[in-house]
Design a protein around this motif. Sequence first.
Motif, PDB file in Angstrom:
ATOM      1  N   GLY A 127       0.800  -1.210   0.000  1.00 50.33           N
ATOM      2  CA  GLY A 127       0.000   0.000   0.000  1.00 50.33           C
ATOM      3  C   GLY A 127       0.835   1.263   0.000  1.00 50.33           C
ATOM      4  N   THR A 313      -2.519   1.722  -4.744  1.00 46.02           N
ATOM      5  CA  THR A 313      -2.184   1.439  -3.343  1.00 46.02           C
ATOM      6  C   THR A 313      -3.417   1.135  -2.504  1.00 46.02           C
ATOM      7  N   ASP A 314      -4.627   1.432  -3.025  1.00 46.88           N
ATOM      8  CA  ASP A 314      -5.845   1.156  -2.260  1.00 46.88           C
ATOM      9  C   ASP A 314      -6.118  -0.332  -2.123  1.00 46.88           C
ATOM     10  N   GLY A 333      -2.837   3.890   1.192  1.00 44.67           N
ATOM     11  CA  GLY A 333      -4.044   3.657   0.418  1.00 44.67           C
ATOM     12  C   GLY A 333      -5.311   3.833   1.238  1.00 44.67           C
TER      13      GLY A 333
END
Length: 985
Positions: A127, A313-314, A333
């Motif tokens: 993330g 990154t989520d 994220g």
Amino acid sequence: MRLRSGVFASSCLLVEVLGVALFLRGFFPVPVRSLPRREAGGELPAEPAPTGPGMVSNWTKIPPPLFKKVVIVLIDALRDDFVFGSKGEQFMPYTKQVIDRGPSYSFIAEVKPPTVTMPRIKALMTGSIPGFIDVIVNLNSPALLDDNLIWQAKTAGKRIIFYGDDTWVKLFPKHFVEYDGTTSFFVSDFTEVDDNVTRHLDRVLKREDWDLLILHYLGLDHIGHVTGPNSPLVGTKLREMDNILKKIHISLLSKEEASLPNLLVVCGDHGMSETGSHGGSSAGEVHTPLLFISSTFEKRSGPLTQPELVQQTDLASTLAVGLGLPISRNSVGNLILPVVGGRTMREQLRFVHLNGFQLSRLLQENTPAYEKDPGYEHFKIAEKSHANWIKLYLEGNNSEILLNLGKKVLKQYLEALKTLSSSLSKQVAQYDMYSMMVGIVIVMEVLLLLLLSIPKALSSRAEFEVPLSPPLFSLLFYLVCLMLCAVHVIVCTSAESLCYFCSMSWFTAVGVMMLISALMCGILSAIAKVFDNSRLPVKNPVLSSSSWSEIDVLILAGTVGHVLSLGASSFVEEEHQTWYFLINTLCLVLGQELCRNNFLLKEYDPQHSTTVKQNFEEDSEYKNIDIPAVDDSKLGKATISAEFSRGSDKWISLASPWIILICCRLLRSLNQTGVQWAHQPDFGHWLTSSEHKSELSFLAAVSLLMIFFLVQRRCSLVSKIAMALGLLGVYSYRAAIGNVIFPWQHGSKDISKGITEARFVYVFVLGIVFSGTKDLLKSQVISSDSGMKSTGLWEVYSGLVLLAALLFRPHNLPVLVFCLLIQTMMTKYIWRPLKFDAAQITVMHYWFGQAFFYFQGNSNGIASVDVSAGFVGLESYVEIPAIFLTAFAAYAGPLLWAIHLLCYLSSEVSRNSAAVGHGCFCYALVRSLPVAVYIVLVTGLRYHLFIWSVFSPKLLYEGVHVFITATICLFFTAMDHNHSHKVQD
């Protein structure tokens, strides 16, 4: 203000070190980091405590998992339009049907450059947004040490299976209960790389002994590299991927239980440009599809219009919540809310609160003024609203008001998450271009100043007038300074991203601006002088028409050619080939020069020689001359060479270049380096194998004896004894740690750390260096004794040779022997008879120093640095000694050749006092030229595909080399202390 060439060159290099450091700080921004992952499970926040007496939340643990099994299908280089565009409708009908009508959520994941596989895998699983420095830090240990989803899953007892790109196996060793890695470098393979993954599918999907399955398909990326995104092969590969997704989805649906559903995630690590490559920041490269498919989601009622944009990154935060794991500590994220949208309001608020708490804690650990951050303020407001909602919830209020209030709190949390994530992402998502440009300006100004100073710096007096007063008190200086300060204010007040140079104090920033202004005024003043001199009549036409020698042409062509080669990744990877070619060519030219001077130029016209001598003496102020004037013409060289050739050394002199060529060829066979042939066996591997320890021991002993005989010639008696005992200690140290054996040793011997033996050698190294330093101080302070100074320099040099012998691996001791042997032969049989000037000899030393850097087995990859050298004689890690020893061991070749240059120029009685200044200036110039050009090239290539693996490590090497060169030039300047007294007559 009059400055000697050496002082001027050292000052320029110190300024250049500042510019390079500022550039590196902007190029490698410090990524946000949290605590080590072993502490990742320490702090788990409870729900916000409701206000009021006796009101306590009973939810203090991580929520349970939402999915039983999760399958991640990563299709390398999957572009968003390959799924959501016309290609998706044509070649991926099943996937497109699930997207439009099935239980799924579809997004476009935005990728941050560099869009290459390794950093993207790190972004998906941690993330975080990897900076370029991350791969440098982890090169010696490729395993991902940061807190990540795979490590959290393994710690929680989940069983993980992986098939595909072996980069995952390197990043996550010992994390998978079953894996099969496939190399990603054979880009012409479109089918087998994927068949190796698919062949495991039927067997694995029938089993129940896994929780997380990761599949990484490479074929699409290979097709893009070879044929581009519009190739008909792309459609075939997409149809193959569609069938695989169909098989996985149907299998997951058939095995679902009533308790927990399964989840299929389809994503790409990066996209593909219109030419089929990736690594940059074009729309096709940074947009990739992200699909969540599960029976727990609601079916769509109509075709998908436009997918929502999320960050790559989520995914880590979303999967952590879905698997019931803690969110990775370094994640920036946000939770993708639709994936958990089917849960109760209390669960949704709990999820976003966990995400917000993790982001706010990461912000606290990386930003001093975190309380003023808008995201942190929004999060605290949302927490208070959340506490009020929990109070109503615990009181049993189930009205519409509670639901509406929950939606309001959820919206507040989402805004806070977005702002927090944006604040953290800005620290690593972009280059600090302002700091980089300031560094480039400083370095380029220094280079230009050095180039303009060549005529005066290499004159017979080796000193010149530096116009400090006019620039510092001119109107131009103040105008430029004010303009730069205005630019600084505008940039720092309008820049959206964080900037290191803007974070400096105003006093420091203004100082840098004044330095840039002074350098600019100095450059303009030097240019004006050049134009003034060009208008003057030529005083001596004989000099103006003098032609360059073959050596001069080779030096210029080789230097320029090497600098230009740094713009190509292949030449950077195999830079050792460039240096090997240059020194081999140099040896051939030296052989030609020796033949000419021994056989072709024995007869000359004495009267013409006298005339040339007088002409040279008349214009010696502007002539690059550091040897007697008669020797600066080819006729004068012929005189010396003829006298030299009458002795018995004539044939040795003629054979010297060929002997040096043989030595260099043997050294090339000792250590394979670079990238393309580094894996091939070499003589070093043969020696270090356990079956050949006797041969290695014999070679080490002979090498140490040769080192003693080659070094001790110019040392005092005490230093000779210390050198002999020190070299014996070197062998004892290697025997103690088990590298070599003693002749009288029988059977196995317990292997120790060799701390006592290594420290025994350190004592003699310090003793020899101290003895040499004492003589240098006497010659510089008490009396101007050139003999004592020469002895002191040679003793310091011999002490460094002893230290190198200790730090070198036993199989590398021949490198040190050949280094000393080549230096001895070139000193006695090439440079003396041919009478080269200091500038030519300096460039030759520099070239051989660079070649010996690679003869040691070094490369432009960080992994070739021998870190073990930093622990020789130490019981534990001590930062300063470890850094010094590691750097010395890595740069022993360039260092020893540079110190030998100083010893040689200082001890040659035939040269005048300008020689050391000339050497210092030329050494600074030949080091500044590639650094200045390379940082400009790297700036232009910052989104290149190989910026991680090729250009960035080389940039770090260049930065360290500049610092070492500055230190060497300061030593040159200190030894040139008496120059000012010698030239005043």
